[in-house]
Design an enzyme around this catalytic site. Sequence first.
Site, short mmCIF file in Angstrom:
data_model
loop_
_atom_site.label_atom_id
_atom_site.label_comp_id
_atom_site.label_asym_id
_atom_site.label_seq_id
_atom_site.Cartn_x
_atom_site.Cartn_y
_atom_site.Cartn_z
CB CYS A 105 -9.60 -5.33 0.46
SG CYS A 105 -10.39 -4.61 -0.94
CG ASP A 114 -6.46 -3.81 -7.40
OD1 ASP A 114 -5.45 -3.16 -7.05
OD2 ASP A 114 -6.56 -4.78 -7.81
CB CYS A 134 -6.45 -6.87 -2.26
SG CYS A 134 -7.10 -5.58 -3.48
CG ASP A 135 -6.96 -8.18 -7.21
OD1 ASP A 135 -7.44 -7.34 -6.36
OD2 ASP A 135 -6.50 -8.02 -8.32
CE LYS A 136 -3.67 -6.93 -9.50
NZ LYS A 136 -5.07 -6.62 -9.31
CD GLU A 152 -7.88 -3.76 -11.43
OE1 GLU A 152 -7.41 -5.08 -11.55
OE2 GLU A 152 -8.88 -3.47 -10.90
CB SER A 188 -11.51 -4.94 -12.72
OG SER A 188 -12.14 -5.57 -11.75
#
Length: 601
Positions: free
Chosen positions: A28, A69, A110-112, A445, A473
């Site tokens: 990522c 993640d 990534c996502d956070k 998650e 997720s």
Amino acid sequence: MARVLGTDETLIHEPSVGVVGTKGDSQCYMGVMSKVDAIHESLKKRIGRGAGQLPYRLVQPEYTIATSDGIRNGTREMRYSLIGREVTNDALSEHLSATGLLGTIAVVACDKPPVGTLAALLEHNEPAIIMSDGSIHPGEDPKTGEKLDIVSAYQVAGNPDAEYRHHIACHACPGIGSCGGIFTYNTMQTFIGVVGMQPLHMVAPPSDDPRRLKEFPEQLVGYLSNMIAKGIKPRDIVSRDSIRNAVIVSLAIGGSTNVTLHAPEIARAAGFTDFWKEVMTPQEFNYLSQYVVPVLTDARPYGKYSMVDIDNVGGVQVIVRELMEAGLINGDVLTCTGETLAEQIKRLETKPADGKVVYNVAKPYKPTGGLRVLGGNLSPEFSAILKLAGVEGGLEDNCFRGTARVFEGERGLIAALDQHPEKFQNHDMVIVRYDGPVGAPGMPEMLDPTSRITTLCRERNIVVGLMTDARFSGGSVGLVIGHVGPEAALGGAIALVEDGDEIVADLNSNELNCTQLQDAAVYAKRKAAWDKVVADNGGIHPSCGEADTRLLHRARQTAVPATRGAGLHPNREVWVRNAREAKRSGFSPKNVHRPDADKTF
């Protein structure tokens, strides 16, 4: 520092500008550094006192750490994933404020970390702009030609054939970039673009797209320069209307359930105390999803295509155009390019929907939006969230009735799926509890168990639901309901459910109920027994995870509920008290006006 960086020494006392990025231990983040370096060089060329230059001090790039993640799912380390959003916020806030940055370009992956980055930029509130690093390309099974991604790998995790598992793992995630489907990463990158903090045409291209190194850096510096010159700041861009736009687009792409954790946190940083009262009520959210906003994308995990495919048919701006032309979002909001959202769409010469990857509103991929929040006795604050776009069965007449099968934490469920998958029966409702923001701590998650359950259901043609006070997720599919609150660690009703109880998820009334707990005497007896267990264990339920680091301890002491974003805030008790006072004063989601069918939001 000026000499080392090769910039004008006379600018050392001027306000500073710079680039920030995120680093982590997965693919990522592997492309972030090259983009940061390219943007830094473009910014450096513009620094100076000449005509058209930026007369500011250039600072060296700064990086925040990040958790992967994908690698951490199914492990105890996953507790740090959502906490990582908070760590990014804290670290970047320190850098922005202590360095006195007047202008910032952030590269996120990534996502956070993107959400933590945006929150910090909003709190700092000086000119800033974001660019995502980009998605990974889908993999392909060389034997079958099937397209693969990280979810494909998790869905074979329970397969007894080790060689087959290895085969899928080796082909699922080629190259670099963040998750390629409409999982949490691309949900939030689309959100950040629509909310106005990222140029729309920079969202969809993959990480290895040459534009990210050759074209976008100069464009970003130009946009930032314009923002500084015009005094455009993040809180001028991230407004109530732009956040609502972003939520509506999230519904239209069948986005991740995590958007209901991240939108309240972004709203908080933008100056809104309570997302669910000041920006959008639960009733509005459900009304929009149920009656107004359809799903427009045939995308993974519920469909066939990836973000790379969306880029090939014109990018996320195509989705925005379709919704704007249907009158579902407001095109007059300001964006980081200095244009309104509508002006961006026009300048980009945005294509119409192709009808295969992206559909139009009149003939959508799915007739209703992708998400639904649920009330009921298990979720009195409308915290529970269902990804309707990912449901593959079990909602006959929009209602699921199942039998509770309780697990005190994710590890027990994974062990049961590994060792005795045959014991899971049609219409079981698996309950995983004590994994919420306080209980885990950290609200992990659950892509690992949801993927195993999805495979089990497909192989046996059954429906098994999963309900938890943790989260999922964006790659999770199936009848999965997360963020159930109040969470078990705080004595919420999910803590009182017993094996064999009837669980009803009714999408006609948007409620999640345990039938047995509707009996006040049963509720009181079970709650009293729970209170005694907690009291005998020093004030914490023994099923809660161990807070064995300072960071996990901080999460246990300060995490706010999912409805507030599940972040770490020292005034948690104040927030809880205010919520109770609001309830006593008569405020309830059921008292909010339900808009008429022709109402435009």
